[in-house]
Design an enzyme around this catalytic site. Structure first.
Site, short mmCIF file in Angstrom:
data_model
loop_
_atom_site.label_atom_id
_atom_site.label_comp_id
_atom_site.label_asym_id
_atom_site.label_seq_id
_atom_site.Cartn_x
_atom_site.Cartn_y
_atom_site.Cartn_z
N ASP A 110 0.86 -1.20 0.00
CA ASP A 110 0.00 0.00 0.00
C ASP A 110 0.88 1.24 0.00
OD1 ASP A 110 0.79 -0.76 2.68
OD2 ASP A 110 -0.53 0.82 3.44
N GLU A 172 -0.06 -0.88 5.86
CA GLU A 172 0.97 -0.30 6.73
C GLU A 172 0.80 1.21 6.85
OE1 GLU A 172 4.83 1.31 8.07
OE2 GLU A 172 3.70 1.81 6.27
N1 BES Z 1 8.55 3.27 5.22
C1 BES Z 1 7.93 4.17 6.12
C2 BES Z 1 8.77 4.42 7.36
C3 BES Z 1 10.03 5.15 7.02
C4 BES Z 1 9.96 6.47 6.63
C5 BES Z 1 11.24 4.53 7.04
C6 BES Z 1 11.11 7.14 6.30
C7 BES Z 1 12.39 5.21 6.71
C8 BES Z 1 12.32 6.53 6.32
C9 BES Z 1 6.60 3.60 6.51
O1 BES Z 1 5.90 3.08 5.41
C10 BES Z 1 5.73 4.68 7.07
O2 BES Z 1 5.65 5.75 6.53
N2 BES Z 1 5.04 4.37 8.11
C11 BES Z 1 4.02 5.21 8.66
C12 BES Z 1 3.41 4.37 9.73
C13 BES Z 1 2.21 4.88 10.38
C14 BES Z 1 1.03 5.01 9.48
C15 BES Z 1 1.84 4.01 11.56
C16 BES Z 1 4.63 6.49 9.23
O3 BES Z 1 5.72 6.48 9.81
O4 BES Z 1 3.97 7.53 9.07
ZN ZN Z 2 6.96 2.09 4.17
#
Ligand code: BES
Ligand code: ZN
Length: 468
Positions: A110, A172
């Site tokens: 997603d 996610e």
């Molecule tokens: N892949 C990202 C997390 C990330 C961002 C890792 C930047 C390394 C660098 C992940 O998909 C993400 O964005 N997660 C969300 C999770 C939330 C909806 C619980 C986030 O961090 O906003």
């Molecule tokens: Zn991610």
């Protein structure tokens, strides 16, 4: 070699791990990269924004595409899992040759909303190459992770040297609300000795990292009511306030005059080793795109503030747009407030502290309700020592030709803490092929194509290292 891992179940189709040399593995990965890149483009063309109900069918299509790509690699088991109301997740398995461990390869299919297609240099769902980077929503986060895993499985022609469970989730970016249920219901299916989460970043293109700390995330919606109905702003304005101003008072109380989060009782890790890791401020400011004169909020080193302290932001407000505004005092206004949590924090307790603070800071006797969102990401940190971490550091350093660094990220991946809680014995490796220019969640998200190729080589070496 990882000696502490329990042997996986034997696959009757497999006699034992096929011996490969590093050169032959590297050559096999190189050979599959062009195909993997074109399949990455195919996935990026599918707007799998699960958070937007209008894209539910696209998220189904994206899961089906991932399942088709995995299915072509002759897995012993291929399923699309979902919990009631949840997004489709793809699971495929290549059981372990006798005596070998099982590795779970995680990514998500997603993606975030685009933030306005018109702002993009090339359309978000038309993957486009410029200067060695592939642009498109999900090109980095996290369809690159999906295709890294599939490229590695292809390089091994569907016969990886260890057992592999591919798990590609579809919610996610919505905080994985039904993931705990999936982990409960498919506990046996998802059990693994090592888990590789290809959804994180690296400090620079072609510098490999293992991510050792992630912040948690919770959100709440504050709803402020002040009046029974809209009132003429001239006839009543003065003694009677408006709900939007009342809301902004509550929101303004979330930070102190230095920009430090002002909700009492939240956890922060100051003075940690990782906090000493310096992030060069000038470069970082440029990457962030702050306007001239904009100040940074809070105190402490940048690494402390990004990885080890909480952060609060207002993500949206329900109120009339400027174009629709008229001379009335608004009876009601709402805002979504999001809070990042330092490793060591308890997400639900922190969310309650935020809610309590907002209730206590709404002025003028306004009626306030605070409701919470469905997703909760617990923060996570780990000590990257032990067989699997050493294996990863060796594999990555060899593939990239430079030392592997340990780093934190300020973002969140709900699966990690949830998985670690479910399978406490498993080693958790947080990797990925993003770099600081990837613009996760932003306009013009992109993937370094060289990082993609090297990251796939690194993961292929890792599976070889994990072989007993
Ligand atoms: N892949 C990202 C997390 C990330 C961002 C890792 C930047 C390394 C660098 C992940 O998909 C993400 O964005 N997660 C969300 C999770 C939330 C909806 C619980 C986030 O961090 O906003
Ligand atoms: Zn991610």
């Amino acid at each position: 070699m990882v000696r502490s891992l329990r042997p996986g179940p034997a696959d009757p189709r497999r006699v034992g791990p096929v011996a490969h040399t590093r050169d032959s593995i590297a050559a096999a990965v190189e050979a599959v990269i062009p195909g993997a890149r074109s399949d990455l483009e195919r996935l990026v063309r599918i707007p799998s924004i699960w958070a937007d109900p209008a894209h539910a069918a696209d998220t189904e299509a994206s899961a089906a595409a991932v399942a088709e790509l995995a299915g072509a690699l002759n897995p012993a088991n291929l399923q699309i899992l979902r919990a009631e109301g949840g997004a489709p997740a793809v699971v495929a398995q290549w059981p372990a040759p006798e005596g070998q461990p099982t590795v779970l390869l995680y990514a998500h299919h997603d993606v975030q909303p685009t933030g306005g297609d018109e702002h993009w240099t090339s359309p978000p769902f038309e993957p486009t190459e410029r200067d060695g980077r592939l642009y498109g929503r999900g090109a980095a986060d996290d369809k690159a992770g999906v295709m890294t895993h599939l490229a590695v499985l292809r390089a091994y022609e569907g016969k990886p040297p260890v057992g592999v469970t591919l798990f590609i989730e579809g919610e996610e970016e919505s905080g994985s609300p039904t993931l705990p249920q999936l982990l409960r219901e498919h506990h046996e299916l998802l059990a693994a000795d090592v888990i590789v989460i290809a959804d994180a970043a690296n400090p620079a293109v072609d510098v490999p990292a293992l991510t050792t700390s992630l912040r948690g995330l919770v959100d709440v919606v504050i709803d402020v009511s002040l009046l029974e109905r809209p009132l003429h702003s001239g006839v009543f304005g003065g003694p009677v306030g408006d709900a939007l101003t009342a809301l902004t008072h509550a929101l303004a109380s979330l930070h102190d005059e230095k920009g430090e989060v002002a909700v009492p009782g939240l956890h922060a890790n100051t003075g940690t080793d990782a906090a000493a890791l310096d992030i060069p401020e000038a470069e970082w400011r440029a990457e962030a795109g702050l306007v001239e004169g904009a100040e940074l909020l809070g105190t402490g080193t940048l690494a402390e503030r990004i990885y080890h302290k909480p952060a609060i932001a207002v993500l949206g407000i329900d109120a009339p747009s400027v174009a629709q505004a008229s001379n009335v005092l608004l009876p009601r206004a709402r805002a979504m407030v999001s809070m990042r949590l330092a490793p060591g924090e308890d997400a639900l307790a922190a969310r309650e502290k935020l809610a309590e603070h907002l209730r206590a800071h709404a002025p003028w006797g306004a009626q306030v309700t605070v409701e919470h969102g469905s997703g909760v990401a617990e923060p996570f940190s780990l000590d990257a020592n032990g067989g699997a971490y050493d294996a990863a550091k060796r594999a990555f350093s060899e593939a990239y030709g430079t030392a592997t660094v340990e780093m934190g990220i300020g973002g969140s991946i709900p699966f990690i803490a949830e998985f670690a809680r479910t399978f406490p014995g498993a080693a958790v490796l947080v990797t990925g092929v993003g770099d600081p220019a990837s613009r996760w969640h932003g306009i013009d998200e992109s993937l370094s194509l060289s990082m993609f190729a090297t990251g796939a080589r690194a993961e292929a070496f890792l599976l070889d290292e994990l072989r007993r």
